[in-house]
Design a protein around this motif. Sequence first.
Motif, PDB file in Angstrom:
ATOM      1  N   ASN A   1     -36.139 -91.885   6.841  1.00 41.19           N
ATOM      2  CA  ASN A   1     -36.372 -90.503   7.261  1.00 41.19           C
ATOM      3  C   ASN A   1     -36.427 -90.326   8.776  1.00 41.19           C
ATOM      4  O   ASN A   1     -37.289 -89.617   9.294  1.00 41.19           O
ATOM      5  N   VAL A   2     -35.512 -90.976   9.474  1.00 46.16           N
ATOM      6  CA  VAL A   2     -35.398 -90.768  10.917  1.00 46.16           C
ATOM      7  C   VAL A   2     -34.153 -89.903  11.170  1.00 46.16           C
ATOM      8  O   VAL A   2     -33.042 -90.352  10.941  1.00 46.16           O
ATOM      9  N   PRO A   3     -34.338 -88.651  11.621  1.00 43.26           N
ATOM     10  CA  PRO A   3     -33.182 -87.811  11.914  1.00 43.26           C
ATOM     11  C   PRO A   3     -32.339 -88.407  13.048  1.00 43.26           C
ATOM     12  O   PRO A   3     -32.902 -88.923  14.020  1.00 43.26           O
TER      13      PRO A   3
ATOM     14  N   LEU B   1     -27.672 -96.673  23.639  1.00 46.09           N
ATOM     15  CA  LEU B   1     -27.599 -97.949  22.923  1.00 46.09           C
ATOM     16  C   LEU B   1     -27.367 -97.686  21.444  1.00 46.09           C
ATOM     17  O   LEU B   1     -28.115 -96.928  20.829  1.00 46.09           O
ATOM     18  N   VAL B   2     -26.332 -98.293  20.893  1.00 52.83           N
ATOM     19  CA  VAL B   2     -26.084 -98.130  19.460  1.00 52.83           C
ATOM     20  C   VAL B   2     -26.361 -99.459  18.785  1.00 52.83           C
ATOM     21  O   VAL B   2     -25.606-100.422  18.940  1.00 52.83           O
ATOM     22  N   SER B   3     -27.484 -99.519  18.068  1.00 50.01           N
ATOM     23  CA  SER B   3     -27.891-100.762  17.424  1.00 50.01           C
ATOM     24  C   SER B   3     -28.926-100.407  16.364  1.00 50.01           C
ATOM     25  O   SER B   3     -29.617 -99.389  16.463  1.00 50.01           O
ATOM     26  N   VAL B   4     -28.997-101.243  15.348  1.00 46.16           N
ATOM     27  CA  VAL B   4     -29.966-101.010  14.289  1.00 46.16           C
ATOM     28  C   VAL B   4     -31.392-101.075  14.856  1.00 46.16           C
ATOM     29  O   VAL B   4     -32.325-100.462  14.332  1.00 46.16           O
ATOM     30  N   GLN B   5     -31.538-101.781  15.979  1.00 52.17           N
ATOM     31  CA  GLN B   5     -32.865-101.888  16.603  1.00 52.17           C
ATOM     32  C   GLN B   5     -33.364-100.541  17.133  1.00 52.17           C
ATOM     33  O   GLN B   5     -34.572-100.342  17.291  1.00 52.17           O
ATOM     34  N   VAL B   6     -32.438 -99.631  17.419  1.00 56.73           N
ATOM     35  CA  VAL B   6     -32.852 -98.293  17.864  1.00 56.73           C
ATOM     36  C   VAL B   6     -33.633 -97.595  16.747  1.00 56.73           C
ATOM     37  O   VAL B   6     -34.678 -96.989  16.983  1.00 56.73           O
ATOM     38  N   ILE B   7     -33.132 -97.702  15.525  1.00 56.93           N
ATOM     39  CA  ILE B   7     -33.801 -97.051  14.395  1.00 56.93           C
ATOM     40  C   ILE B   7     -35.124 -97.757  14.093  1.00 56.93           C
ATOM     41  O   ILE B   7     -36.138 -97.117  13.843  1.00 56.93           O
TER      42      ILE B   7
ATOM     43  N   LEU C   1     -27.008 -95.821  10.004  1.00 51.82           N
ATOM     44  CA  LEU C   1     -27.325 -94.541   9.358  1.00 51.82           C
ATOM     45  C   LEU C   1     -28.035 -94.728   8.028  1.00 51.82           C
ATOM     46  O   LEU C   1     -28.889 -93.930   7.647  1.00 51.82           O
ATOM     47  N   GLU C   2     -27.669 -95.795   7.331  1.00 55.50           N
ATOM     48  CA  GLU C   2     -28.319 -96.078   6.055  1.00 55.50           C
ATOM     49  C   GLU C   2     -29.825 -96.309   6.265  1.00 55.50           C
ATOM     50  O   GLU C   2     -30.660 -95.750   5.554  1.00 55.50           O
ATOM     51  N   LEU C   3     -30.138 -97.128   7.257  1.00 54.82           N
ATOM     52  CA  LEU C   3     -31.546 -97.397   7.563  1.00 54.82           C
ATOM     53  C   LEU C   3     -32.259 -96.122   7.997  1.00 54.82           C
ATOM     54  O   LEU C   3     -33.393 -95.858   7.582  1.00 54.82           O
ATOM     55  N   ALA C   4     -31.586 -95.314   8.802  1.00 52.01           N
ATOM     56  CA  ALA C   4     -32.192 -94.070   9.285  1.00 52.01           C
ATOM     57  C   ALA C   4     -32.493 -93.136   8.111  1.00 52.01           C
ATOM     58  O   ALA C   4     -33.560 -92.522   8.042  1.00 52.01           O
TER      59      ALA C   4
ATOM     60  N   VAL D   1     -25.268 -83.443  13.452  1.00 55.27           N
ATOM     61  CA  VAL D   1     -26.383 -84.036  12.708  1.00 55.27           C
ATOM     62  C   VAL D   1     -25.808 -85.127  11.814  1.00 55.27           C
ATOM     63  O   VAL D   1     -25.051 -84.841  10.886  1.00 55.27           O
ATOM     64  N   LEU D   2     -26.141 -86.368  12.090  1.00 54.02           N
ATOM     65  CA  LEU D   2     -25.604 -87.478  11.305  1.00 54.02           C
ATOM     66  C   LEU D   2     -26.486 -87.791  10.109  1.00 54.02           C
ATOM     67  O   LEU D   2     -26.010 -88.245   9.086  1.00 54.02           O
ATOM     68  N   CYS D   3     -27.780 -87.546  10.266  1.00 50.41           N
ATOM     69  CA  CYS D   3     -28.677 -87.579   9.115  1.00 50.41           C
ATOM     70  C   CYS D   3     -29.983 -86.913   9.465  1.00 50.41           C
ATOM     71  O   CYS D   3     -30.329 -86.785  10.629  1.00 50.41           O
ATOM     72  N   GLY D   4     -30.681 -86.466   8.441  1.00 52.50           N
ATOM     73  CA  GLY D   4     -31.939 -85.753   8.663  1.00 52.50           C
ATOM     74  C   GLY D   4     -31.903 -84.425   7.943  1.00 52.50           C
ATOM     75  O   GLY D   4     -30.982 -83.639   8.136  1.00 52.50           O
ATOM     76  N   LYS D   5     -32.902 -84.226   7.097  1.00 52.68           N
ATOM     77  CA  LYS D   5     -32.916 -83.001   6.301  1.00 52.68           C
ATOM     78  C   LYS D   5     -33.800 -81.945   6.926  1.00 52.68           C
ATOM     79  O   LYS D   5     -33.443 -80.784   7.002  1.00 52.68           O
ATOM     80  N   ASP D   6     -34.956 -82.403   7.405  1.00 56.62           N
ATOM     81  CA  ASP D   6     -35.911 -81.435   7.934  1.00 56.62           C
ATOM     82  C   ASP D   6     -35.769 -81.316   9.448  1.00 56.62           C
ATOM     83  O   ASP D   6     -36.337 -82.097  10.208  1.00 56.62           O
ATOM     84  N   LEU D   7     -35.004 -80.325   9.889  1.00 57.87           N
ATOM     85  CA  LEU D   7     -34.795 -80.157  11.328  1.00 57.87           C
ATOM     86  C   LEU D   7     -35.738 -79.105  11.906  1.00 57.87           C
ATOM     87  O   LEU D   7     -35.581 -78.671  13.035  1.00 57.87           O
ATOM     88  N   ALA D   8     -36.731 -78.705  11.103  1.00 63.42           N
ATOM     89  CA  ALA D   8     -37.757 -77.787  11.608  1.00 63.42           C
ATOM     90  C   ALA D   8     -38.841 -78.561  12.354  1.00 63.42           C
ATOM     91  O   ALA D   8     -39.771 -77.974  12.904  1.00 63.42           O
ATOM     92  N   VAL D   9     -38.704 -79.878  12.388  1.00 57.40           N
ATOM     93  CA  VAL D   9     -39.665 -80.736  13.097  1.00 57.40           C
ATOM     94  C   VAL D   9     -39.824 -80.275  14.538  1.00 57.40           C
ATOM     95  O   VAL D   9     -38.850 -80.001  15.226  1.00 57.40           O
ATOM     96  N   ARG D  10     -41.081 -80.180  14.974  1.00 54.76           N
ATOM     97  CA  ARG D  10     -41.352 -79.699  16.328  1.00 54.76           C
ATOM     98  C   ARG D  10     -41.624 -80.865  17.276  1.00 54.76           C
ATOM     99  O   ARG D  10     -42.207 -81.860  16.889  1.00 54.76           O
ATOM    100  N   LEU D  11     -41.169 -80.719  18.521  1.00 60.72           N
ATOM    101  CA  LEU D  11     -41.383 -81.789  19.493  1.00 60.72           C
ATOM    102  C   LEU D  11     -41.671 -81.206  20.864  1.00 60.72           C
ATOM    103  O   LEU D  11     -41.232 -80.104  21.196  1.00 60.72           O
ATOM    104  N   SER D  12     -42.425 -81.953  21.649  1.00 66.43           N
ATOM    105  CA  SER D  12     -42.756 -81.493  22.989  1.00 66.43           C
ATOM    106  C   SER D  12     -42.456 -82.561  24.032  1.00 66.43           C
ATOM    107  O   SER D  12     -42.693 -82.382  25.207  1.00 66.43           O
ATOM    108  N   GLU D  13     -41.912 -83.690  23.563  1.00 70.86           N
ATOM    109  CA  GLU D  13     -41.623 -84.772  24.500  1.00 70.86           C
ATOM    110  C   GLU D  13     -40.299 -85.418  24.199  1.00 70.86           C
ATOM    111  O   GLU D  13     -39.940 -85.622  23.034  1.00 70.86           O
TER     112      GLU D  13
END
Lengths: 121, 143
Positions: free
Chosen positions: A97-99, A60-66, A90-93, A24-36
């Motif tokens: 609040n993007v895990p 792809l590793v780029s700030v545009q991903v975030i 990571l700073e932008l993420a 986990v590189l960043c993100g506090k709330d990992l209880a987030v649910r996903l289905s896709e």
Amino acid sequence: MATAMAAGKVITLDEVVRLLGARVLCGKDLAVRLSEVGAADLMSDVLALSKPGMLLLTGLVSVQVIRTAIVSDLCGVVFVRGKMPGKDILELARESNVPVLSTAMTMFQAAGVLYGALSGR
Amino acid sequence: MASEAFENAFAVLGRDFANAGRVSTAIKDTLKGLGIHAPIVRRVAIASYEAEMNLVMYASRGKMRLTVSSEAITIDVDDEGPGIEDVSLAMQEGYSTATPEMREMGFGAGMGLPNIRKNADEFVITSEVGRGTRLHIRVNLLA
Ligand SMILES: Nc1ncnc2c1ncn2[C@@H]1O[C@H](COP(=O)(O)OP(=O)(O)O)[C@@H](O)[C@H]1O
Ligand SMILES: [Mg+2]
């Protein structure tokens, strides 16, 4: 996008971390649910085809991903093949609040594992 | 929401890849702050971001103007740049003059303009070769 999966099942980001052996590189709330989950290196594809709440696997590793994750309302980003984003990314993420996770798995492996989890196999 | 229009203009610099997308995320924050329905905010943000990337990739500089009224959200983009010789060709899916550098950032598949059109209720693109390009993107707030 290479793959988009929705099979009715729901998992949490915590479970994704476990399933992919991810860091986990960043993100506090990992209880987030996903289905896709979608796998793509082309951000225009994500912008055209993703649904809100989707998890993105990318090589792809780029700030545009975030930025793409922000405007598309994605629930998080997983960098594959052990790729490590730079500080600016990571700073932008964090600010937005993007895990962000990183896994040693290839895109194909990670997609397969998450497909299995979401389709209950 | 107040009935009078809300307006905000942003400057965008060509080739400034580190900041590309900043304006669109600021626009998204503004719209969220105004309490606009999330699916509408998302359509505007996606269209705005593809437009901003095009400005940064292909033009020298330009402006993006956000207007919010009680009926619609509009984004007007006005750039100084090479312009587009054949706009209907540029609008076709898959047509792209992007460089490898742009492709490495995840853009340049020729899907930006078609996706802007898809997310907009009204989309007008005009261009003058050697001068620049203008986009008018409108997303309605009312059904
Ligand atoms: N603001 C602009 N100024 C000049 N040319 C542009 C601009 N926007 C788009 N274009 C031209 O139109 C083409 C298609 O744009 P788009 O659909 O966004 O795809 P892409 O950016 O992936 O190439 C671009 O490759 C470029 O040649
Ligand atoms: Mg484009």
